[in-house]
Design a protein around this motif. Sequence first.
Motif, PDB file in Angstrom:
ATOM      1  N   MET A 224       0.771  -1.308   0.052  1.00  0.00           N
ATOM      2  CA  MET A 224       0.020  -0.045   0.034  1.00  0.00           C
ATOM      3  C   MET A 224       0.791   1.245   0.098  1.00  0.00           C
ATOM      4  SD  MET A 224      -3.057   0.951  -0.043  1.00  0.00           S
ATOM      5  CE  MET A 224      -3.869   2.559  -0.152  1.00  0.00           C
ATOM      6  N   LYS A 225       1.992   1.270   0.872  1.00  0.00           N
ATOM      7  CA  LYS A 225       3.034   2.358   1.066  1.00  0.00           C
ATOM      8  C   LYS A 225       3.635   2.511  -0.248  1.00  0.00           C
ATOM      9  CE  LYS A 225       6.373   4.403   4.269  1.00  0.00           C
ATOM     10  NZ  LYS A 225       7.117   5.089   2.987  1.00  0.00           N
ATOM     11  N   ARG A 226       3.905   1.318  -1.063  1.00  0.00           N
ATOM     12  CA  ARG A 226       4.462   1.572  -2.181  1.00  0.00           C
ATOM     13  C   ARG A 226       3.755   1.924  -3.263  1.00  0.00           C
ATOM     14  NH1 ARG A 226       9.290  -2.281  -4.694  1.00  0.00           N
ATOM     15  NH2 ARG A 226      10.190  -1.431  -2.722  1.00  0.00           N
ATOM     16  N   ARG A 227       2.549   1.520  -3.204  1.00  0.00           N
ATOM     17  CA  ARG A 227       1.539   1.981  -4.286  1.00  0.00           C
ATOM     18  C   ARG A 227       1.296   3.746  -4.329  1.00  0.00           C
ATOM     19  NH1 ARG A 227      -3.169  -2.287  -4.551  1.00  0.00           N
ATOM     20  NH2 ARG A 227      -2.258  -3.857  -5.568  1.00  0.00           N
ATOM     21  N   MET A 228       1.358   4.137  -2.680  1.00  0.00           N
ATOM     22  CA  MET A 228       1.023   5.493  -2.621  1.00  0.00           C
ATOM     23  C   MET A 228       2.328   6.243  -3.100  1.00  0.00           C
ATOM     24  SD  MET A 228      -0.781   7.727  -1.366  1.00  0.00           S
ATOM     25  CE  MET A 228      -1.975   7.333  -0.395  1.00  0.00           C
ATOM     26  N   ASP A 229       3.501   5.624  -2.974  1.00  0.00           N
ATOM     27  CA  ASP A 229       4.879   6.091  -3.120  1.00  0.00           C
ATOM     28  C   ASP A 229       4.961   6.251  -4.844  1.00  0.00           C
ATOM     29  OD1 ASP A 229       7.505   6.700  -1.531  1.00  0.00           O
ATOM     30  OD2 ASP A 229       7.850   6.219  -3.646  1.00  0.00           O
ATOM     31  N   ASN A 230       4.462   5.330  -5.453  1.00  0.00           N
ATOM     32  CA  ASN A 230       4.546   5.158  -7.027  1.00  0.00           C
ATOM     33  C   ASN A 230       3.474   6.379  -7.404  1.00  0.00           C
ATOM     34  OD1 ASN A 230       6.517   3.333  -7.171  1.00  0.00           O
ATOM     35  ND2 ASN A 230       5.153   1.581  -7.562  1.00  0.00           N
ATOM     36  N   ALA A 231       2.360   6.534  -7.072  1.00  0.00           N
ATOM     37  CA  ALA A 231       1.267   7.203  -7.359  1.00  0.00           C
ATOM     38  C   ALA A 231       1.795   8.903  -7.232  1.00  0.00           C
ATOM     39  CB  ALA A 231      -0.015   7.172  -6.570  1.00  0.00           C
ATOM     40  N   ILE A 232       2.574   8.993  -6.280  1.00  0.00           N
ATOM     41  CA  ILE A 232       3.156  10.454  -6.121  1.00  0.00           C
ATOM     42  C   ILE A 232       4.310  10.583  -7.056  1.00  0.00           C
ATOM     43  CG2 ILE A 232       4.467  11.974  -4.660  1.00  0.00           C
ATOM     44  CD1 ILE A 232       3.095  10.365  -2.129  1.00  0.00           C
ATOM     45  N   HIS A 233       5.100   9.599  -7.170  1.00  0.00           N
ATOM     46  CA  HIS A 233       6.181   9.574  -8.271  1.00  0.00           C
ATOM     47  C   HIS A 233       5.646   9.953  -9.769  1.00  0.00           C
ATOM     48  CE1 HIS A 233       9.470   7.827 -10.733  1.00  0.00           C
ATOM     49  NE2 HIS A 233       8.526   7.499 -11.291  1.00  0.00           N
ATOM     50  N   HIS A 234       4.569   9.083 -10.055  1.00  0.00           N
ATOM     51  CA  HIS A 234       3.669   9.212 -11.467  1.00  0.00           C
ATOM     52  C   HIS A 234       3.383  10.663 -11.630  1.00  0.00           C
ATOM     53  CE1 HIS A 234       4.565   5.276 -12.628  1.00  0.00           C
ATOM     54  NE2 HIS A 234       3.672   4.706 -11.725  1.00  0.00           N
ATOM     55  N   LEU A 235       2.911  11.227 -10.339  1.00  0.00           N
ATOM     56  CA  LEU A 235       2.375  12.598 -10.622  1.00  0.00           C
ATOM     57  C   LEU A 235       3.513  13.641 -10.570  1.00  0.00           C
ATOM     58  CD1 LEU A 235      -0.211  12.625  -7.792  1.00  0.00           C
ATOM     59  CD2 LEU A 235      -0.814  13.335 -10.262  1.00  0.00           C
ATOM     60  N   ARG A 236       4.800  13.330  -9.816  1.00  0.00           N
ATOM     61  CA  ARG A 236       5.855  14.307 -10.078  1.00  0.00           C
ATOM     62  C   ARG A 236       6.483  14.184 -11.594  1.00  0.00           C
ATOM     63  NH1 ARG A 236      10.204  13.086  -5.868  1.00  0.00           N
ATOM     64  NH2 ARG A 236      11.107  14.797  -7.212  1.00  0.00           N
TER      65      ARG A 236
ATOM     66  N   GLY B  41      13.453  -3.723 -17.070  1.00  0.00           N
ATOM     67  CA  GLY B  41      12.370  -4.467 -17.151  1.00  0.00           C
ATOM     68  C   GLY B  41      11.148  -3.899 -16.296  1.00  0.00           C
ATOM     69  N   ALA B  42      11.165  -2.482 -16.660  1.00  0.00           N
ATOM     70  CA  ALA B  42       9.761  -1.797 -16.109  1.00  0.00           C
ATOM     71  C   ALA B  42       8.450  -2.157 -16.911  1.00  0.00           C
ATOM     72  CB  ALA B  42       9.808  -0.402 -16.138  1.00  0.00           C
ATOM     73  N   PRO B  43       7.476  -2.400 -16.309  1.00  0.00           N
ATOM     74  CA  PRO B  43       6.248  -2.588 -17.297  1.00  0.00           C
ATOM     75  C   PRO B  43       5.862  -1.477 -18.173  1.00  0.00           C
ATOM     76  CG  PRO B  43       5.948  -3.075 -14.889  1.00  0.00           C
ATOM     77  CD  PRO B  43       7.132  -2.545 -14.734  1.00  0.00           C
ATOM     78  N   GLU B  44       5.038  -1.672 -19.113  1.00  0.00           N
ATOM     79  CA  GLU B  44       4.810  -0.697 -20.381  1.00  0.00           C
ATOM     80  C   GLU B  44       3.867   0.458 -19.383  1.00  0.00           C
ATOM     81  OE1 GLU B  44       5.903   0.276 -23.322  1.00  0.00           O
ATOM     82  OE2 GLU B  44       7.348  -1.393 -22.796  1.00  0.00           O
ATOM     83  N   PHE B  45       2.913  -0.137 -18.574  1.00  0.00           N
ATOM     84  CA  PHE B  45       2.189   0.732 -17.773  1.00  0.00           C
ATOM     85  C   PHE B  45       2.777   1.512 -17.086  1.00  0.00           C
ATOM     86  CE2 PHE B  45       0.350   0.814 -13.440  1.00  0.00           C
ATOM     87  CZ  PHE B  45      -0.639   1.445 -13.677  1.00  0.00           C
ATOM     88  N   HIS B  46       4.030   1.075 -16.034  1.00  0.00           N
ATOM     89  CA  HIS B  46       4.598   2.057 -15.270  1.00  0.00           C
ATOM     90  C   HIS B  46       5.043   3.270 -16.200  1.00  0.00           C
ATOM     91  CE1 HIS B  46       7.185   2.805 -12.004  1.00  0.00           C
ATOM     92  NE2 HIS B  46       8.322   2.987 -12.841  1.00  0.00           N
TER      93      HIS B  46
END
Lengths: 307, 225
Positions: free
Chosen positions: A1-13, A215-220
Amino acid sequence: MKRRMDNAIHHLREAGILFRSNLFSNLMSLLSTTLVFLFLAMILAGWRTTGHWVGLIRSGAEIQIFHRIADVSSTAAIVDPGVLSKEISRIPGVEAVIFVNAEEARKRMTELLGGESDALAQFGENPFRPFLEARIRLEDMNAVLSAISSLDGVESIRDNRSILEMLIGLENALRVLGLALGIAVGIFTFVLLSHIIRTGVIHNREQIRTLRLLGAPEFHIAFPFFLLGLFVSAGGALLAAGLVSGGISLFWMKMASPLPFLPLPAPQTLQAGLFGILGGIGVLLGLLGTASGLLSARNGGDEGYFR
Amino acid sequence: MIEAQDVSLQYPDGTVALKPFSLFIGGGELIYVTGPSGSGKTSLLQLLLGMVAPSSGLLSVLNQPMSGARGADIRKLRRKVGPVFQEFRLTAGRSACENVMAGIRFLRPASGSLRQEALEALERVGLSHKAASPIEHLSWGERQRVAIARAIARKSELILADEPTGTLDKENALIILSLLISLRDEKTTVLITTHATHLLEPARASGVIRMDSGRLDMSRGGDGR
């Protein structure tokens, strides 16, 4: 959950970095989408307003029948409004008939004119005539008008058919214009976003390539681009909806007093509809335009043989 | 770990990058790949990283057959590999810590936080004090150490370092080689390509692959640990 939140913030940034990396061009793109959505918003508001008027007229189609009244210069027999009213109410398509005397007619006009009704005081006598008012079914209008005209004692009939036809014409024109503009906005935004995203991919191709090698997923990889596309498209659409909503509030306030007889739709309904429709179109175009930009950059990329 | 049988690589324009070769590299090995520029070292690493498919033969990397592998298979494989590139492949405008985090944020969930994992990796390469520094403010040697920290944070089973010392002076090159060698353990295989053979200590390696004009010649050494 924490990683998802971290990734969401990362994607916004990352989306923010993408926007700032080509700031002037992206700002101009946001301005362009806002402008084209602004035109669409105005047409939609006009379409819904005329639709409201048409609906009102359709729901209460009334005609006014003026009958012969006492006239010293005429030898014609005086018509009894009660008798005429019964004859009219028997005609298929007529739902109700009421008699409006001269005093009632004057009262109605006084209410309609509101602050301007002082002008009526200039007349010494009541300038209004008594008449019969019939509520009819709109689809039977032609037959009803023809039947009433043939009755003895009927001098003239005033119907709002011409206004209705004009409004229906205007509504249709605005609908066609809205659809045409909607398509134009769609194509424009789609092409614009596709170009912005493609440019963004090309500017960041090394970073994308690195992520692929890791190896990052295309979605990422694609997510920040989708956020950028949504910001430019849905952001422009919502900005336009906000501007037109503000305009509606202002216009409605200005119109309420001088034109009290012009029934406008509730501004809140109109504004909510604009935000819903434009927001939806903005999101859809944002997703489609971004997907197209990403695909075209991928297919036309310079990776060639390498995967 | 890596198994090749009669593998060759030929580019669409007809250039033969790798002549048919066979090799086996097990888990926990340290392998040097040496040879002059254009000998095929980078092509070999591209093959192992799934950037190109073998033209013939059977190649398997971390139990993933490479011939006819789908995009999803290649991505899955790459998540288990820690590549270190000559040109670093770090993102400008981001800090050292952010660059390390960028390499692990899409991997399986870990117990600690992303930042914590990245900081621990930077600590291992002696750069924790520069975690917040933008990449542009770091020296070439430091940048390569950040790239190695990224590979460390990924807890990779296979480290593929392509000319990691190519742009560095001798002092920094030795630091980088020493760091890469230190990553080798029971579970991690390290493969380093370089043309700077004078910097290598073959005794520490479990094998050396010598390349020349696309031909591979592997010699086994001691365990080298």
